[in-house]
Write an enzyme that holds these catalytic residues in place. Structure first.
Site, short mmCIF file in Angstrom:
data_model
loop_
_atom_site.label_atom_id
_atom_site.label_comp_id
_atom_site.label_asym_id
_atom_site.label_seq_id
_atom_site.Cartn_x
_atom_site.Cartn_y
_atom_site.Cartn_z
N CYS A 90 93.40 -57.46 125.66
CA CYS A 90 92.21 -57.18 124.85
C CYS A 90 91.55 -58.44 124.28
CB CYS A 90 92.55 -56.22 123.72
SG CYS A 90 93.23 -54.67 124.31
N HIS A 109 86.73 -56.47 118.51
CA HIS A 109 87.36 -55.66 119.56
C HIS A 109 87.42 -54.22 119.07
CE1 HIS A 109 89.96 -54.05 122.51
NE2 HIS A 109 91.02 -54.00 121.74
N ASN A 114 88.58 -47.83 123.70
CA ASN A 114 89.07 -49.20 123.82
C ASN A 114 88.97 -49.65 125.28
OD1 ASN A 114 90.58 -51.54 124.00
ND2 ASN A 114 92.29 -50.79 122.76
O1 UT7 Z 1 93.70 -52.87 121.85
C1 UT7 Z 1 94.96 -53.38 121.65
C2 UT7 Z 1 95.42 -53.18 120.29
N1 UT7 Z 1 95.73 -51.79 120.05
C3 UT7 Z 1 95.53 -51.28 118.88
O2 UT7 Z 1 95.00 -51.94 118.04
C4 UT7 Z 1 96.01 -49.87 118.60
C5 UT7 Z 1 96.60 -49.82 117.23
N2 UT7 Z 1 97.10 -48.54 116.84
C6 UT7 Z 1 96.33 -47.45 116.60
O3 UT7 Z 1 95.13 -47.49 116.80
C7 UT7 Z 1 96.98 -46.22 116.04
O4 UT7 Z 1 98.29 -46.53 115.65
C8 UT7 Z 1 97.00 -45.01 117.02
C9 UT7 Z 1 95.59 -44.46 117.18
C10 UT7 Z 1 97.54 -45.45 118.38
C11 UT7 Z 1 97.88 -43.90 116.46
O5 UT7 Z 1 97.43 -43.50 115.16
P1 UT7 Z 1 98.49 -43.35 113.97
O6 UT7 Z 1 97.74 -42.86 112.81
O7 UT7 Z 1 99.19 -44.68 113.85
O8 UT7 Z 1 99.41 -42.21 114.50
P2 UT7 Z 1 100.99 -42.27 114.80
O9 UT7 Z 1 101.25 -43.04 116.04
O10 UT7 Z 1 101.70 -42.67 113.56
O11 UT7 Z 1 101.26 -40.74 115.09
C12 UT7 Z 1 101.09 -39.74 114.06
C13 UT7 Z 1 101.38 -38.40 114.68
C14 UT7 Z 1 102.70 -38.36 115.43
O12 UT7 Z 1 103.27 -37.08 115.22
P3 UT7 Z 1 104.47 -36.93 114.14
O13 UT7 Z 1 105.55 -37.83 114.60
O14 UT7 Z 1 103.85 -37.33 112.83
O15 UT7 Z 1 104.78 -35.46 114.22
C15 UT7 Z 1 102.28 -38.44 116.89
O16 UT7 Z 1 103.19 -37.83 117.76
O17 UT7 Z 1 100.38 -38.05 115.63
C16 UT7 Z 1 100.98 -37.69 116.88
N3 UT7 Z 1 100.08 -38.07 117.95
C17 UT7 Z 1 99.08 -37.26 118.37
N4 UT7 Z 1 98.69 -36.03 117.99
C18 UT7 Z 1 97.64 -35.50 118.61
C19 UT7 Z 1 100.05 -39.21 118.66
N5 UT7 Z 1 99.05 -39.18 119.56
C20 UT7 Z 1 98.43 -37.97 119.40
C21 UT7 Z 1 97.33 -37.35 120.02
N6 UT7 Z 1 96.97 -36.14 119.61
N7 UT7 Z 1 96.61 -37.95 121.00
#
Ligand code: UT7
Length: 323
Positions: free
Chosen positions: A113, A250, A280
């Site tokens: 990225c 980004h 992204n």
């Molecule tokens: O470009 C390179 C750099 N990349 C980034 O900068 C990405 C950085 N990270 C992020 O943008 C975020 O961490 C994400 C968008 C990837 C995830 O958001 P989050 O608020 O950090 O969610 P999480 O990973 O902590 O997941 C929260 C919950 C989990 O369920 P439990 O364990 O709380 O029951 C996940 O399993 O959301 C669940 N989850 C989803 N639910 C519905 C994860 N993906 C999904 C989904 N739909 N697509």
């Protein structure tokens, strides 16, 4: 004192025709439009057609940037990509052929990225030291080809696309010396490999692999690293945040964009946002956002633009330019 700088004289973007909405993805994996919008700000993304490769996207964006610059050729082509057409040769050589450009240099840069920022830095250094007089710097990706479409935690986040800028050397004093790329800073921390990587490669599995990410942990590093490198880049140019007209970040997650602007104390209405309709696009996201804001008249000649990115590696960096 006479200085030699790289001036951004053209920009352009290209997005594949097919738009995929969150609702469409929700029919494939256990997710919802509500979750994706709330957690990421993404509403839709473009996905490349069968037979449409990274080089095709890159070439289309490059053509638009060259047209915007009123130029037909350059003597350096840098393609930033983590999704090249082939293991070798560089996708940049395919772009060179497609554009009908003879001679000069063409090569790829791989910083995921952050690739476009790395590419700008490499091309700017080449121009400053006289290795090239003109350069195309392109960020182009088909991340849809390296996604695990059953992994809801990653497949909803990415899209395909390409963006490009044309750089031209300018020498002068006074106003001329103040135009163009003013400073850039690059970073990497290989210890963070396991938080964001593709689980394949020509030397390991013999396949391209798919994206693996511990999103929450990447998120924690993002705002800190990005705010840090922005401050460092401004200091290198002797400018203050108040001198910046537009932040072109980004586009990974609206919460990272908002968080970085807030940490820096930068006005949110001066941040270019495309994550809602591009998702992204990795190395393509910064040049696509730049091209969009130039095309719609937000970014104007003379504006100071601060571009920043962070990605797998980790890598991160920023580039400051006066348009
Ligand atoms: O470009 C390179 C750099 N990349 C980034 O900068 C990405 C950085 N990270 C992020 O943008 C975020 O961490 C994400 C968008 C990837 C995830 O958001 P989050 O608020 O950090 O969610 P999480 O990973 O902590 O997941 C929260 C919950 C989990 O369920 P439990 O364990 O709380 O029951 C996940 O399993 O959301 C669940 N989850 C989803 N639910 C519905 C994860 N993906 C999904 C989904 N739909 N697509």
């Amino acid at each position: 004192m006479t200085v030699r700088r790289s001036v951004i004289v053209g920009s352009g973007g290209y997005l594949p025709e097919r738009v995929v909405t969150n609702d469409e993805l929700a029919r494939r994996v256990d997710t919802s439009d509500e979750w994706i919008v709330e957690r990421t700000g993404i509403r839709s993304r473009h996905i490349a057609a069968e037979g449409e490769f990274t080089s095709h996207l890159a070439t289309a964006a490059a053509r638009r940037a060259l047209q915007n610059a009123g130029m037909a050729t350059v003597d350096m082509i840098v393609v930033a990509t983590a999704t090249p057409d082939e293991t070798f040769p560089a996708t940049a050589t395919r772009v060179q052929k497609a554009l009908g450009i003879d001679g000069g240099a063409a090569f790829d840069v791989q910083a995921v990225c952050t690739g476009f920022i790395y590419g700008l830095s490499v091309a700017d250094n080449a121009i400053r030291c006289g290795e090239a007089d003109t350069a195309l710097v392109i960020g182009a990706e088909t991340f849809s080809r390296i996604l695990d479409w059953d992994d809801r935690a990653t497949c909803v986040l990415f899209g395909d696309g390409a963006g490009a800028v044309v750089l031209r050397a300018a020498e002068g004093v006074g106003t001329t010396a103040d135009t163009g790329i003013l400073a850039h800073k690059l970073h990497a921390d290989g210890r963070q490999h396991d938080l964001l990587y593709a689980d394949g490669g020509p030397s390991t599995t013999g396949t391209a692999g798919v994206v693996r990410m511990e999103g929450r942990k990447v998120f924690r590093h993002a705002v800190e690293n990005l705010a840090g490198v922005v401050t460092e880049t401004l200091a290198a140019a002797g400018l203050a945040l108040a001198d910046v007209d537009w932040l072109v970040p980004h586009q990974a997650n609206i919460r990272i964009l908002d968080g970085t602007a807030k940490k820096l104390g930068f006005p949110p209405d001066r941040v270019v946002i495309t994550v809602d309709h591009h998702a992204n696009t990795s190395a393509a996201s910064v040049p696509l956002a730049l091209a969009e804001a130039v095309a719609d008249g937000r970014i104007r000649p003379g504006d100071v633009v601060l571009m920043e990115a962070m990605g797998g590696g980790f890598t991160w960096g920023a580039c400051l330019a006066r348009m």
